[in-house]
Design a protein around this motif. Sequence first.
Motif, PDB file in Angstrom:
ATOM      1  N   THR A 155       0.828  -1.208   0.000  1.00 39.16           N
ATOM      2  CA  THR A 155       0.000   0.000   0.000  1.00 39.16           C
ATOM      3  C   THR A 155       0.860   1.256   0.000  1.00 39.16           C
ATOM      4  O   THR A 155       0.622   2.203  -0.770  1.00 39.16           O
ATOM      5  N   VAL A 156       1.870   1.280   0.869  1.00 44.08           N
ATOM      6  CA  VAL A 156       2.761   2.447   0.935  1.00 44.08           C
ATOM      7  C   VAL A 156       3.514   2.609  -0.379  1.00 44.08           C
ATOM      8  O   VAL A 156       3.681   3.730  -0.880  1.00 44.08           O
ATOM      9  N   GLN A 157       3.951   1.503  -0.964  1.00 40.66           N
ATOM     10  CA  GLN A 157       4.650   1.571  -2.248  1.00 40.66           C
ATOM     11  C   GLN A 157       3.736   2.143  -3.332  1.00 40.66           C
ATOM     12  O   GLN A 157       4.150   2.984  -4.142  1.00 40.66           O
ATOM     13  N   GLY A 158       2.494   1.690  -3.352  1.00 39.67           N
ATOM     14  CA  GLY A 158       1.537   2.205  -4.324  1.00 39.67           C
ATOM     15  C   GLY A 158       1.314   3.691  -4.165  1.00 39.67           C
ATOM     16  O   GLY A 158       1.197   4.434  -5.162  1.00 39.67           O
ATOM     17  N   ASN A 159       1.290   4.164  -2.930  1.00 38.88           N
ATOM     18  CA  ASN A 159       1.066   5.589  -2.684  1.00 38.88           C
ATOM     19  C   ASN A 159       2.206   6.459  -3.211  1.00 38.88           C
ATOM     20  O   ASN A 159       1.988   7.634  -3.535  1.00 38.88           O
ATOM     21  N   ILE A 160       3.406   5.896  -3.279  1.00 38.03           N
ATOM     22  CA  ILE A 160       4.530   6.654  -3.844  1.00 38.03           C
ATOM     23  C   ILE A 160       4.231   7.014  -5.295  1.00 38.03           C
ATOM     24  O   ILE A 160       4.421   8.158  -5.724  1.00 38.03           O
ATOM     25  N   LEU A 161       3.726   6.047  -6.051  1.00 40.46           N
ATOM     26  CA  LEU A 161       3.398   6.300  -7.458  1.00 40.46           C
ATOM     27  C   LEU A 161       2.151   7.157  -7.603  1.00 40.46           C
ATOM     28  O   LEU A 161       2.064   7.996  -8.507  1.00 40.46           O
ATOM     29  N   VAL A 162       1.198   6.967  -6.715  1.00 35.15           N
ATOM     30  CA  VAL A 162      -0.014   7.805  -6.743  1.00 35.15           C
ATOM     31  C   VAL A 162       0.361   9.268  -6.519  1.00 35.15           C
ATOM     32  O   VAL A 162      -0.117  10.172  -7.228  1.00 35.15           O
ATOM     33  N   ASN A 163       1.219   9.510  -5.541  1.00 36.97           N
ATOM     34  CA  ASN A 163       1.633  10.882  -5.238  1.00 36.97           C
ATOM     35  C   ASN A 163       2.396  11.504  -6.406  1.00 36.97           C
ATOM     36  O   ASN A 163       2.228  12.692  -6.709  1.00 36.97           O
ATOM     37  N   LEU A 164       3.237  10.697  -7.051  1.00 33.04           N
ATOM     38  CA  LEU A 164       3.972  11.201  -8.207  1.00 33.04           C
ATOM     39  C   LEU A 164       3.018  11.530  -9.347  1.00 33.04           C
ATOM     40  O   LEU A 164       3.148  12.579 -10.007  1.00 33.04           O
ATOM     41  N   TRP A 165       2.053  10.677  -9.582  1.00 34.10           N
ATOM     42  CA  TRP A 165       1.055  10.887 -10.640  1.00 34.10           C
ATOM     43  C   TRP A 165       0.266  12.176 -10.391  1.00 34.10           C
ATOM     44  O   TRP A 165       0.047  12.986 -11.307  1.00 34.10           O
ATOM     45  N   ASN A 166      -0.133  12.377  -9.156  1.00 32.90           N
ATOM     46  CA  ASN A 166      -0.955  13.542  -8.820  1.00 32.90           C
ATOM     47  C   ASN A 166      -0.165  14.847  -8.785  1.00 32.90           C
ATOM     48  O   ASN A 166      -0.718  15.923  -9.037  1.00 32.90           O
ATOM     49  N   SER A 167       1.119  14.761  -8.464  1.00 35.09           N
ATOM     50  CA  SER A 167       1.920  15.982  -8.332  1.00 35.09           C
ATOM     51  C   SER A 167       2.684  16.349  -9.599  1.00 35.09           C
ATOM     52  O   SER A 167       2.962  17.525  -9.841  1.00 35.09           O
ATOM     53  N   ASN A 168       3.030  15.357 -10.411  1.00 33.48           N
ATOM     54  CA  ASN A 168       3.825  15.615 -11.616  1.00 33.48           C
ATOM     55  C   ASN A 168       3.491  14.563 -12.669  1.00 33.48           C
ATOM     56  O   ASN A 168       4.334  13.749 -13.048  1.00 33.48           O
ATOM     57  N   LYS A 169       2.261  14.607 -13.134  1.00 31.52           N
ATOM     58  CA  LYS A 169       1.751  13.570 -14.036  1.00 31.52           C
ATOM     59  C   LYS A 169       2.574  13.460 -15.319  1.00 31.52           C
ATOM     60  O   LYS A 169       2.795  12.362 -15.840  1.00 31.52           O
ATOM     61  N   LYS A 170       3.061  14.588 -15.824  1.00 33.23           N
ATOM     62  CA  LYS A 170       3.824  14.559 -17.068  1.00 33.23           C
ATOM     63  C   LYS A 170       5.098  13.733 -16.937  1.00 33.23           C
ATOM     64  O   LYS A 170       5.588  13.180 -17.922  1.00 33.23           O
ATOM     65  N   ALA A 171       5.620  13.664 -15.717  1.00 26.62           N
ATOM     66  CA  ALA A 171       6.871  12.938 -15.505  1.00 26.62           C
ATOM     67  C   ALA A 171       6.684  11.431 -15.580  1.00 26.62           C
ATOM     68  O   ALA A 171       7.651  10.699 -15.787  1.00 26.62           O
ATOM     69  N   ILE A 172       5.445  10.970 -15.430  1.00 26.94           N
ATOM     70  CA  ILE A 172       5.205   9.529 -15.406  1.00 26.94           C
ATOM     71  C   ILE A 172       4.297   9.066 -16.547  1.00 26.94           C
ATOM     72  O   ILE A 172       4.528   7.997 -17.125  1.00 26.94           O
ATOM     73  N   ASP A 173       3.263   9.842 -16.882  1.00 22.16           N
ATOM     74  CA  ASP A 173       2.353   9.468 -17.975  1.00 22.16           C
ATOM     75  C   ASP A 173       2.897  10.038 -19.287  1.00 22.16           C
ATOM     76  O   ASP A 173       2.378  11.005 -19.844  1.00 22.16           O
ATOM     77  N   LYS A 174       3.943   9.417 -19.785  1.00 20.17           N
ATOM     78  CA  LYS A 174       4.704   9.983 -20.897  1.00 20.17           C
ATOM     79  C   LYS A 174       3.924  10.009 -22.209  1.00 20.17           C
ATOM     80  O   LYS A 174       4.169  10.852 -23.069  1.00 20.17           O
ATOM     81  N   ASN A 175       2.988   9.090 -22.397  1.00 23.17           N
ATOM     82  CA  ASN A 175       2.219   9.064 -23.654  1.00 23.17           C
ATOM     83  C   ASN A 175       0.851   9.755 -23.519  1.00 23.17           C
ATOM     84  O   ASN A 175       0.033   9.717 -24.438  1.00 23.17           O
ATOM     85  N   ASN A 176       0.616  10.333 -22.331  1.00 23.53           N
ATOM     86  CA  ASN A 176      -0.602  11.129 -22.088  1.00 23.53           C
ATOM     87  C   ASN A 176      -1.898  10.368 -22.376  1.00 23.53           C
ATOM     88  O   ASN A 176      -2.879  10.946 -22.850  1.00 23.53           O
ATOM     89  N   ASP A 177      -1.916   9.076 -22.040  1.00 27.24           N
ATOM     90  CA  ASP A 177      -3.137   8.294 -22.273  1.00 27.24           C
ATOM     91  C   ASP A 177      -3.931   8.054 -20.990  1.00 27.24           C
ATOM     92  O   ASP A 177      -4.914   7.313 -20.986  1.00 27.24           O
ATOM     93  N   ASN A 178      -3.499   8.689 -19.882  1.00 29.69           N
ATOM     94  CA  ASN A 178      -4.165   8.539 -18.579  1.00 29.69           C
ATOM     95  C   ASN A 178      -4.148   7.101 -18.071  1.00 29.69           C
ATOM     96  O   ASN A 178      -5.001   6.703 -17.267  1.00 29.69           O
ATOM     97  N   ILE A 179      -3.179   6.326 -18.519  1.00 31.37           N
ATOM     98  CA  ILE A 179      -3.000   4.939 -18.055  1.00 31.37           C
ATOM     99  C   ILE A 179      -1.538   4.749 -17.668  1.00 31.37           C
ATOM    100  O   ILE A 179      -0.639   5.161 -18.408  1.00 31.37           O
ATOM    101  N   LEU A 180      -1.313   4.143 -16.508  1.00 34.30           N
ATOM    102  CA  LEU A 180       0.052   3.867 -16.069  1.00 34.30           C
ATOM    103  C   LEU A 180       0.481   2.501 -16.600  1.00 34.30           C
ATOM    104  O   LEU A 180      -0.028   1.468 -16.161  1.00 34.30           O
ATOM    105  N   GLN A 181       1.387   2.499 -17.576  1.00 29.94           N
ATOM    106  CA  GLN A 181       1.922   1.245 -18.106  1.00 29.94           C
ATOM    107  C   GLN A 181       3.141   0.840 -17.259  1.00 29.94           C
ATOM    108  O   GLN A 181       4.062   1.652 -17.089  1.00 29.94           O
ATOM    109  N   TYR A 182       3.109  -0.375 -16.736  1.00 33.39           N
ATOM    110  CA  TYR A 182       4.179  -0.759 -15.810  1.00 33.39           C
ATOM    111  C   TYR A 182       4.670  -2.189 -16.065  1.00 33.39           C
ATOM    112  O   TYR A 182       3.991  -3.023 -16.659  1.00 33.39           O
ATOM    113  N   VAL A 183       5.880  -2.433 -15.574  1.00 37.46           N
ATOM    114  CA  VAL A 183       6.456  -3.773 -15.494  1.00 37.46           C
ATOM    115  C   VAL A 183       6.588  -4.098 -14.015  1.00 37.46           C
ATOM    116  O   VAL A 183       6.998  -3.240 -13.216  1.00 37.46           O
ATOM    117  N   LEU A 184       6.207  -5.300 -13.641  1.00 35.26           N
ATOM    118  CA  LEU A 184       6.281  -5.678 -12.235  1.00 35.26           C
ATOM    119  C   LEU A 184       7.333  -6.767 -12.033  1.00 35.26           C
ATOM    120  O   LEU A 184       7.299  -7.810 -12.689  1.00 35.26           O
TER     121      LEU A 184
END
Length: 347
Positions: A155-184
């Motif tokens: 949960t805490v790990q997920g919140n790190i990415l949520v906070n990044l998405w909400n504070s600096n979305k351009k830095a993570i959503d590089k293709n601007n499709d409002n979807i987080l593409q990830y490798v786990l």
Amino acid sequence: MLFKKIAIFFFVIVIIAKLSINYDNNVYASNDKIVNVDVLLYTFDDPFMSSLKQSLENIQKENPTKIHFTFHDGKNNIALQNEELDSIVNRGSVDLVMANLADISENAVNGAFGIVKPKEIPIVFLDVPQDVVSKVSKNYKKAAFILANSDLAGTVQGNILVNLWNSNKKAIDKNNDNILQYVLLQGEIDNPVAIDRTNYVISTINNSGISTQQLALINANWFKELARDSIESLFLRYNDRIEAIISNNDAMAIGAIEALQKYGFNTGDESKNIAVVGIDAIPEARDLIDKGFMTGTVIQDPKVLAEVFYNVGMNLVNNLNPIENTNYKIINGEIIVPFPYEEYVKK
């Protein structure tokens, strides 16, 4: 005559006092016996296990007259660990076993019971699945099971990415499709810690309103080298589609960063950066985060786990309830490690 009686009286008092002192000394000596503990770690190559080993060594330094640890490298091989455990028990000088097994199946745990039970040696296990514990816990009264709260870690790990998405979305959503593409990057395929961390990190992101797309899930078995090799291959396949790499631990996250840096990513250029998050907050991960090469991690202090191991183990040695004189909680037969999970990100 009166003087003789008085003399005899005082002589008896002195004898009783000496006997009492000797008795007290013997009791103290028995309570002060150094407890010999053999610790079976699934591998010394895991950075968190190395940190746990160091934390237990620090406990020994602080309690030199109470406990002595001997550590065994399982080299991720349950057969080797069984051989070592058999040798430990036959040696006859062990008072307690702490076991982080390479195989946490029902057969493996019962196999360990079969070795320690005839000599009535207490044993404390780490990270055995709850369904296994429910089947084997009644087989040996001198056993205890310790488990981390992996739900909260994820949960805490997920919140790190949520906070990044909400504070600096351009830095993570590089293709601007409002979807987080990830490798786990996941630990062992059937490990309960890995499974819970995976499930909760993704559910936390989704529950925050962020859509996700899993490009790949790799079982890198907690190891940096396997993660590095996997990401090197996946990067060539997905290239700029990867927006985040979510790792069940820091070792694999570090391997991922090494792979990305091979291709010129995650070296400080914000335009060529992929978010990478881990769990454990080992020193190398913290350093990468401070440099801006890694996004974040979850603090899981090995000192806390070492203290649980120590307290539960000493209770078993002294024939007490495993959580006697502690604030630990038992859930479904397992003692939950009270990690105060917190995120570690660049300040």
